[in-house]
Design an enzyme around this catalytic site. Structure first.
Site, PDB file in Angstrom:
ATOM      1  N   GLU A 129       0.865  -1.175   0.000  1.00 21.72           N
ATOM      2  CA  GLU A 129       0.000   0.000   0.000  1.00 21.72           C
ATOM      3  C   GLU A 129       0.902   1.224   0.000  1.00 21.72           C
ATOM      4  O   GLU A 129       1.995   1.197   0.568  1.00 21.72           O
ATOM      5  CB  GLU A 129      -0.939   0.000   1.210  1.00 21.72           C
ATOM      6  CG  GLU A 129      -0.215   0.113   2.509  1.00 21.72           C
ATOM      7  CD  GLU A 129      -1.005  -0.484   3.666  1.00 21.72           C
ATOM      8  OE1 GLU A 129      -1.920  -1.287   3.450  1.00 21.72           O
ATOM      9  OE2 GLU A 129      -0.662  -0.132   4.801  1.00 21.72           O
TER      10      GLU A 129
ATOM     11  N   TYR B 254       6.466   1.286  -8.793  1.00 22.54           N
ATOM     12  CA  TYR B 254       5.684   0.061  -8.679  1.00 22.54           C
ATOM     13  C   TYR B 254       5.012  -0.290 -10.015  1.00 22.54           C
ATOM     14  O   TYR B 254       4.972  -1.456 -10.403  1.00 22.54           O
ATOM     15  CB  TYR B 254       4.631   0.201  -7.565  1.00 22.54           C
ATOM     16  CG  TYR B 254       5.228   0.458  -6.194  1.00 22.54           C
ATOM     17  CD1 TYR B 254       6.445  -0.096  -5.814  1.00 22.54           C
ATOM     18  CD2 TYR B 254       4.559   1.253  -5.259  1.00 22.54           C
ATOM     19  CE1 TYR B 254       6.986   0.147  -4.557  1.00 22.54           C
ATOM     20  CE2 TYR B 254       5.095   1.491  -4.001  1.00 22.54           C
ATOM     21  CZ  TYR B 254       6.310   0.941  -3.658  1.00 22.54           C
ATOM     22  OH  TYR B 254       6.845   1.185  -2.416  1.00 22.54           O
TER      23      TYR B 254
END
Ligand SMILES: CC(C)(COP(=O)(O)OP(=O)(O)OC[C@H]1O[C@@H](n2cnc3c(N)ncnc32)[C@H](O)[C@@H]1OP(=O)(O)O)[C@@H](O)C(=O)NCCC(=O)NCCS
Length: 158
Positions: free
Chosen positions: A115, A127
């Site tokens: 997260e 990411y």
């Protein structure tokens, strides 16, 4: 990406690295500020869940970046990844993560979750480039400032 730093080595984090690891975290606005006890428990092989903690080491054997993941095979969570600010965009986080997933794969991990703050564009860029996909959001999950968490997932070996 700027040219890769050829002298970078990656190895397991050790307690002797923690002053430098915490210094790097302090120097970055978006890095989690873990207390020393949290890092020490991440290095404890008997901790549950077990952690995989790696550092990048540059010239003069200085620690230049680090990553920590918690293992719950077949899943792992990337808890933190950070690189010293003066070395950003040289592929260090990329190389750290490559090594991390090789180690996680050996430990039976098939999926990595994480997260991240919705405003952390460098981390989101990293990411996405690594192949993570967004799986959901937690509204106002973070405090000071209040902000959504973006939930992401990467399946390994596919
Ligand atoms: C996120 C972070 C770890 C990236 O480290 P890095 O070593 O600079 O990243 P890399 O050089 O390996 O970048 C690999 C790719 O990620 C993406 N990326 C990295 N930094 C980016 C940025 N500032 N903006 C957009 N995309 C970015 C790019 O696609 C990049 O490839 P490219 O340079 O060829 O375009 C670094 O910015 C950092 O330490 N941030 C503070 C800590 C943090 O927020 N950690 C994540 C939450 S725990």
């Amino acid at each position: 990406m700027s040219p890769p730093l050829t002298t970078v080595r990656i190895r397991r984090m050790s307690p002797e690295d923690l002053d430098r690891v915490m210094e790097i975290a302090q120097s970055l606005k978006d890095a989690p500020r873990w207390p020393r006890t949290a890092y020490l428990s991440a290095l404890d092989p008997d901790a549950v869940p077990r952690r995989m903690a790696l550092v990048t080491v540059g010239e003069q054997l200085t620690v230049t970046g680090f990553a920590v993941a918690s293992l719950m095979p077949p899943q792992a969570e990337l808890e933190t990844i950070a690189v010293a600010p003066q070395l950003h965009r040289h592929g260090m986080a990329w190389r750290l993560f490559e090594e991390l997933i090789a180690e996680l794969g050996k430990a039976g991990v098939r999926e990595v979750i994480l997260e991240v703050r919705a405003s952390n564009l460098p981390a989101l860029g990293l990411y996405r480039r690594l192949g993570f996909v967004e799986t959901g959001r937690r509204p106002r999950y973070y405090q000071a400032p209040a902000e959504d968490a973006v939930l992401m997932c990467l399946r390994l070996g596919s």
